[in-house]
Design a protein around this motif. Structure first.
Motif, PDB file in Angstrom:
ATOM      1  N   SER A 157       0.836  -1.200   0.000  1.00  0.00           N
ATOM      2  CA  SER A 157       0.000   0.000   0.000  1.00  0.00           C
ATOM      3  C   SER A 157       0.874   1.254   0.000  1.00  0.00           C
ATOM      4  CB  SER A 157      -0.993  -0.033   1.179  1.00  0.00           C
ATOM      5  OG  SER A 157      -0.444   0.553   2.320  1.00  0.00           O
ATOM      6  N   ARG A 158       2.011   1.202   0.689  1.00  0.00           N
ATOM      7  CA  ARG A 158       2.935   2.349   0.657  1.00  0.00           C
ATOM      8  C   ARG A 158       3.486   2.553  -0.763  1.00  0.00           C
ATOM      9  NH1 ARG A 158       1.700   2.854   5.351  1.00  0.00           N
ATOM     10  NH2 ARG A 158       3.089   3.281   7.121  1.00  0.00           N
ATOM     11  N   LEU A 160       2.076   1.861  -3.557  1.00  0.00           N
ATOM     12  CA  LEU A 160       1.033   2.488  -4.369  1.00  0.00           C
ATOM     13  C   LEU A 160       0.980   3.988  -4.119  1.00  0.00           C
ATOM     14  CD1 LEU A 160      -1.441   2.348  -6.181  1.00  0.00           C
ATOM     15  CD2 LEU A 160      -2.811   1.720  -4.188  1.00  0.00           C
ATOM     16  N   LEU A 161       1.056   4.334  -2.838  1.00  0.00           N
ATOM     17  CA  LEU A 161       1.007   5.742  -2.490  1.00  0.00           C
ATOM     18  C   LEU A 161       2.204   6.496  -3.047  1.00  0.00           C
ATOM     19  CD1 LEU A 161      -0.675   7.742  -0.946  1.00  0.00           C
ATOM     20  CD2 LEU A 161       0.641   7.224   1.113  1.00  0.00           C
ATOM     21  N   ARG A 215       4.055   5.827  -5.599  1.00  0.00           N
ATOM     22  CA  ARG A 215       3.967   6.021  -7.050  1.00  0.00           C
ATOM     23  C   ARG A 215       2.984   7.129  -7.399  1.00  0.00           C
ATOM     24  NH1 ARG A 215       2.174   1.834 -10.347  1.00  0.00           N
ATOM     25  NH2 ARG A 215       1.148   0.981  -8.504  1.00  0.00           N
ATOM     26  N   SER A 216       1.887   7.160  -6.697  1.00  0.00           N
ATOM     27  CA  SER A 216       0.915   8.216  -6.969  1.00  0.00           C
ATOM     28  C   SER A 216       1.515   9.583  -6.698  1.00  0.00           C
ATOM     29  CB  SER A 216      -0.328   8.011  -6.102  1.00  0.00           C
ATOM     30  OG  SER A 216      -0.961   6.807  -6.449  1.00  0.00           O
ATOM     31  N   ILE A 217       2.300   9.644  -5.625  1.00  0.00           N
ATOM     32  CA  ILE A 217       2.909  10.941  -5.307  1.00  0.00           C
ATOM     33  C   ILE A 217       3.882  11.348  -6.398  1.00  0.00           C
ATOM     34  CG2 ILE A 217       4.514  12.068  -3.731  1.00  0.00           C
ATOM     35  CD1 ILE A 217       3.148  10.524  -1.456  1.00  0.00           C
ATOM     36  N   GLU A 254       3.930  10.477  -9.474  1.00  0.00           N
ATOM     37  CA  GLU A 254       3.193  10.864 -10.677  1.00  0.00           C
ATOM     38  C   GLU A 254       2.490  12.206 -10.511  1.00  0.00           C
ATOM     39  OE1 GLU A 254       2.317   6.322 -12.184  1.00  0.00           O
ATOM     40  OE2 GLU A 254       0.794   7.473 -11.071  1.00  0.00           O
ATOM     41  N   GLY A 255       1.966  12.400  -9.325  1.00  0.00           N
ATOM     42  CA  GLY A 255       1.307  13.687  -9.069  1.00  0.00           C
ATOM     43  C   GLY A 255       2.306  14.826  -9.200  1.00  0.00           C
ATOM     44  N   LEU A 297       6.354   8.804   6.988  1.00  0.00           N
ATOM     45  CA  LEU A 297       5.793   7.626   6.336  1.00  0.00           C
ATOM     46  C   LEU A 297       6.741   6.432   6.409  1.00  0.00           C
ATOM     47  CD1 LEU A 297       3.104   7.372   4.977  1.00  0.00           C
ATOM     48  CD2 LEU A 297       4.224   7.668   2.777  1.00  0.00           C
TER      49      LEU A 297
END
Lengths: 205, 205, 205, 205
Positions: A165-166, A168-169, A171-173, A175-176, A203
DNA sequence: CATGAATGAGACTTCATTCAT
DNA sequence: CATGAATGAAGTCTCATTCAT
């Protein structure tokens, strides 16, 4: 009199054919960044590659093939970039570093504009979507493995679940941030850095 | 005594003209999501809107005007969505909620695909870039105000500096998730939720 | 419920229908002068006439009918203008006078731009060509009669043959000057006047 | 080592590109004479030139560029024609000669229909207006120099002032005759000739 | 009588792709 | 191997004309 079949000997990395392909891709990348996949014409790319439009069809079946090759290349670069971030300090520093290189127009770093273009295109082009999916899977696995690896090996010793889950987070960051970079090229990096450092401290502590 | 010149009376919200505009925009949105700004042709939109292509030009000066209207609309929706997230619990829940609606194809929520398309297009279209910039400024200010407001008012009592850098980070995360949503529509939400809850707990505790 | 047949009672010169036609023609003339027959759209004319585009079709069968009506009107004005020139002094003075009115944008004088437009269009539009031919014949006859009439009646007592060839020449000169007026609206009139006076002195002495 | 960028080498007068341009211009001229600048479509021209419509855009940026090229060509022809008239006998004879060639449809002489079209278009198209103005200035100067040159050199020894006003008149007459030619292609030449001879005898005696 | 929304044909232009040279 | 001329489909947009209201 009749055209020989297009036997382009791939003959290793140093071949002439490979050099031509490289030239085309480099030109295409510049055009795609500047105008997007649709608005960049084959003629534009030919001019940028300093060759005739017809010749490009000897090395790529059609425009779509060029787009796909660019996408694959960018994804490879992106993965190698994320791999470099593997170390808590490097994460923040590496992101800021990349940010600066983007701004300077360095073609070796993935262009955020191109990344957006690819992502947008993937929502309708199955081949691009598949490429992104494949690359995503690799990135996810690598990130997760890193987070789950013991601290003695530079990791964080997280359980597989938490690591997933970390990852995933994270990667989203990333990309964001890429999206933000594309949109706000002259963003002030200082607040971003401090926020990121803070984030990682909390984190991944 | 003399008739009004043949223009389209915008006449408030209930007018026929407004209804037609709405029809066109709704059709355009569907087409843009499916094919992108460039690949969606005016003819496609006309078919989707069930009217002749020529008629659309009574309501929008050109294709670009339709694109811009769509962009503005999406941005407004995005802002109102982010405003709804203002409360720590709602943030995580709201994101997950939106995710589900996206998947269901609900046209009231901002489409991630469209958001990507807009962002990519903004790197070359100054008008779209300006619209995104304006919207960004609003969002940033609202988020920052929320984070800086006292806890008694639902905020977090952060200093302006910290609130600013946290706001930047939060927006990047939301955008990163949107990108991910576009790319991985059947993503498993559970790990994402737990990661987000964790994040907020640590970041806004 | 059903449309009455379009019985537009022409009912003399003062009828409402006639007034509407007049309004349309006046608007059309302005548009045609400014944009030409092809580039002036029915919508342009409708705006200029302050009425709906559809209404114009009650008074004119189609655009071509408006063009023809304008042509006829202009030709009538041109003939009456040339008739006014009948007297040796008036010829030169009258031309110069008309020149000044054109420049001032007086809509009662024939517009040289419109005259060119008509003449050009006549080379491909048989109806316009016929109108010009009819008008030409009248003008020619009038001019010739004037030149052939005895001096006691204000004429020049030329033989019919000579009068005919002189009339042809005069008309060509007037038309040539109109063309020049269209092209060089701020032409210096003084040299032109002296040349014309000289010409008439020698040609009609 | 590197190829030239894919542009069209103009390579002098004998090149293929030049031949194609010529073909297009010749076709365009025919179409413009027959239908006018506006009504002649690019598709019409393409058919007349026996090539695809798209191809014409390799040789001309757009329709307007073709129109301009035609205008320039015609003006050059017109000037060279007027230059040939320099000699009192030739003036009358030359005009009559040209008249006959026009009738025969000889494409080397300037088409009166095209001349009208150009003149009419010039009242609204600044580029065409400028071209006509430039050409006018040249013609005016040449005519005036001729009229002012000593009789021993074939001129008329007029003072500059008189020569200027006579030149203006002569040009108007020539243009008026062109207009007449366009309008009355089967005009009887005999009376015109005698009138012109008479005129020159009196005007330039 | 009057409106103006609606249509459909057709205009200009671009571009991926092919192929003779 | 390389060129770039050529095509044809497709895209955006305009406009004369009709017709329900």
């Amino acid at each position: 009199m009749m055209n020989a079949p297009p036997t382009i000997s791939t003959e290793g990395a140093g071949g002439r054919a490979e050099a031509q392909r490289e030239r085309i891709l480099s030109a295409a990348q510049r055009c795609f960044i500047e105008h997007g996949f649709h608005a960049a014409s084959m003629a534009d790319i030919a001019v940028a590659a300093q060759m005739s439009a017809g010749l490009m069809y000897r090395y790529f079946e059609n425009k779509q093939a060029i787009v796909l090759a660019i996408v694959e290349r960018q994804l490879e670069e992106k993965r190698s970039f994320i791999r470099q971030l593997h170390s808590a300090q490097a994460f923040t520093t590496g992101l800021a570093e990349a940010f600066k290189l983007w701004r300077a127009g360095d073609p070796r770093v993935m262009s955020p504009a191109l990344y957006l273009e690819m992502s947008a295109e993937a929502t309708r082009n199955p081949q691009i979507a598949a490429a992104l999916r494949r690359s995503d899977a690799l990135t996810r696995a690598e990130l997760q493995a890193w987070l789950a690896s013991p601290r003695s090996e530079g990791g964080f010793g997280l359980s597989q679940d938490v690591a997933a889950s970390r990852a995933l987070l994270l990667r989203s960051i990333v990309e964001g941030l890429a999206l933000r970079a594309a949109r706000e090229p002259d963003l002030d990096l200082a607040p971003l850095r401090s926020a990121l450092e803070d984030l990682f401290a909390r984190l991944l502590a």
